[in-house]
Design a protein around this motif. Structure first.
Motif, PDB file in Angstrom:
ATOM      1  N   ILE A 118       0.871  -1.159  -0.126  1.00  0.00           N
ATOM      2  CA  ILE A 118      -0.011  -0.040   0.019  1.00  0.00           C
ATOM      3  C   ILE A 118       0.882   1.158  -0.115  1.00  0.00           C
ATOM      4  O   ILE A 118       1.691   1.493   0.815  1.00  0.00           O
ATOM      5  CB  ILE A 118      -1.033   0.096   1.199  1.00  0.00           C
ATOM      6  N   ASP A 119       0.723   2.103  -1.056  1.00  0.00           N
ATOM      7  CA  ASP A 119       1.562   3.370  -1.261  1.00  0.00           C
ATOM      8  C   ASP A 119       0.827   4.578  -1.652  1.00  0.00           C
ATOM      9  O   ASP A 119      -0.140   4.145  -2.556  1.00  0.00           O
ATOM     10  CB  ASP A 119       2.637   3.088  -2.304  1.00  0.00           C
ATOM     11  N   HIS A 120       0.902   5.600  -1.077  1.00  0.00           N
ATOM     12  CA  HIS A 120       0.145   6.836  -1.260  1.00  0.00           C
ATOM     13  C   HIS A 120       1.084   7.582  -2.397  1.00  0.00           C
ATOM     14  O   HIS A 120       2.081   8.272  -1.906  1.00  0.00           O
ATOM     15  CB  HIS A 120      -0.185   7.398  -0.218  1.00  0.00           C
ATOM     16  N   LYS A 121       0.590   7.727  -3.538  1.00  0.00           N
ATOM     17  CA  LYS A 121       1.294   8.354  -4.353  1.00  0.00           C
ATOM     18  C   LYS A 121       0.627   9.590  -5.205  1.00  0.00           C
ATOM     19  O   LYS A 121      -0.733   9.750  -4.635  1.00  0.00           O
ATOM     20  CB  LYS A 121       1.721   7.363  -5.712  1.00  0.00           C
ATOM     21  N   THR A 122       1.162  10.572  -5.606  1.00  0.00           N
ATOM     22  CA  THR A 122       0.452  11.884  -6.326  1.00  0.00           C
ATOM     23  C   THR A 122      -0.691  11.268  -7.122  1.00  0.00           C
ATOM     24  O   THR A 122      -1.817  11.917  -6.937  1.00  0.00           O
ATOM     25  CB  THR A 122       1.368  12.698  -7.137  1.00  0.00           C
ATOM     26  N   ALA A 123      -0.578  10.353  -7.913  1.00  0.00           N
ATOM     27  CA  ALA A 123      -1.758   9.827  -8.937  1.00  0.00           C
ATOM     28  C   ALA A 123      -2.941   9.227  -8.134  1.00  0.00           C
ATOM     29  O   ALA A 123      -3.741   8.943  -8.671  1.00  0.00           O
ATOM     30  CB  ALA A 123      -0.999   8.956  -9.732  1.00  0.00           C
ATOM     31  N   GLY A 124      -2.673   8.873  -6.702  1.00  0.00           N
ATOM     32  CA  GLY A 124      -3.353   8.000  -5.951  1.00  0.00           C
ATOM     33  C   GLY A 124      -2.775   6.759  -5.093  1.00  0.00           C
ATOM     34  O   GLY A 124      -1.483   6.705  -5.431  1.00  0.00           O
ATOM     35  N   VAL A 125      -3.679   6.039  -4.559  1.00  0.00           N
ATOM     36  CA  VAL A 125      -3.062   4.661  -3.934  1.00  0.00           C
ATOM     37  C   VAL A 125      -2.763   3.792  -5.051  1.00  0.00           C
ATOM     38  O   VAL A 125      -3.364   3.513  -5.754  1.00  0.00           O
ATOM     39  CB  VAL A 125      -4.177   4.356  -2.877  1.00  0.00           C
ATOM     40  N   SER A 126      -1.519   3.194  -4.805  1.00  0.00           N
ATOM     41  CA  SER A 126      -1.177   2.044  -5.325  1.00  0.00           C
ATOM     42  C   SER A 126      -1.078   0.794  -4.723  1.00  0.00           C
ATOM     43  O   SER A 126      -0.460   0.760  -3.391  1.00  0.00           O
ATOM     44  CB  SER A 126       0.483   2.306  -5.719  1.00  0.00           C
TER      45      SER A 126
END
Length: 160
Positions: A118-126
């Motif tokens: 679970i990663d929070h990226k600029t484009a959204g959650v990955s």
């Protein structure tokens, strides 16, 4: 109708079968599941020492991206780098099967399961995901992970 002798033979046969049945190692399986839960908590908390607690001295890991970490030191460095990535949240391992056996006096276990990042990226959650296999050993009196293999099967979410 069975005679008393037949009942006696049947009873002795059942007792013999129970004595020769393969052990279930239920307590050992519970211990491994508890260690996995503790490891998941450490990963979520970015607790480097906690994440390393289950690793054996001769540990090897093949990552979902086919990278290879050949020692606890390399694994520790990998987790430190992962925890430092902006937006990195956690990895969760969900055990689906634990088999335990004994050979030449050493308890070993095979853990199979699913993993998800679970990663929070600029484009959204990955949410990358896949399957894993872990080789556990209790040669030192405590369960330790000897090797782990992860296979990335995909990713969900707009951050992928």
């Amino acid at each position: 109708m069975l005679s008393k002798t037949s009942y006696a033979v049947l009873g002795m046969t059942l007792i013999s079968a129970q004595l020769h049945a393969a052990p279930t190692y239920a307590d050992e399986k519970k211990t491994i599941l508890a260690l996995r839960a503790e490891n998941n908590r450490a990963l979520a908390a970015h607790d480097l020492d906690g994440a390393m607690r289950i690793v054996a001295d001769d540990y090897v890991m093949i990552g979902g991206n086919s990278s290879i970490e050949r020692s606890p030191a390399e694994n520790r460095m990998g987790w430190a780098e992962e925890f430092a990535i902006e937006g990195h949240d956690r990895y969760v391992r969900t055990t689906t099967l634990v088999d335990v056996g004994k050979r030449k006096g050493v308890l070993r276990a095979a853990e199979l399961g699913r993993w998800e990042g679970i990663d929070h990226k600029t484009a959204g959650v990955s949410r990358p995901f896949g399957r894993y296999f872990v080789h556990w050993s209790k040669s030192t009196g405590q369960w330790r992970v000897v090797s782990e293999t992860y296979v990335t099967l995909g990713c969900r979410g707009p951050g992928c």
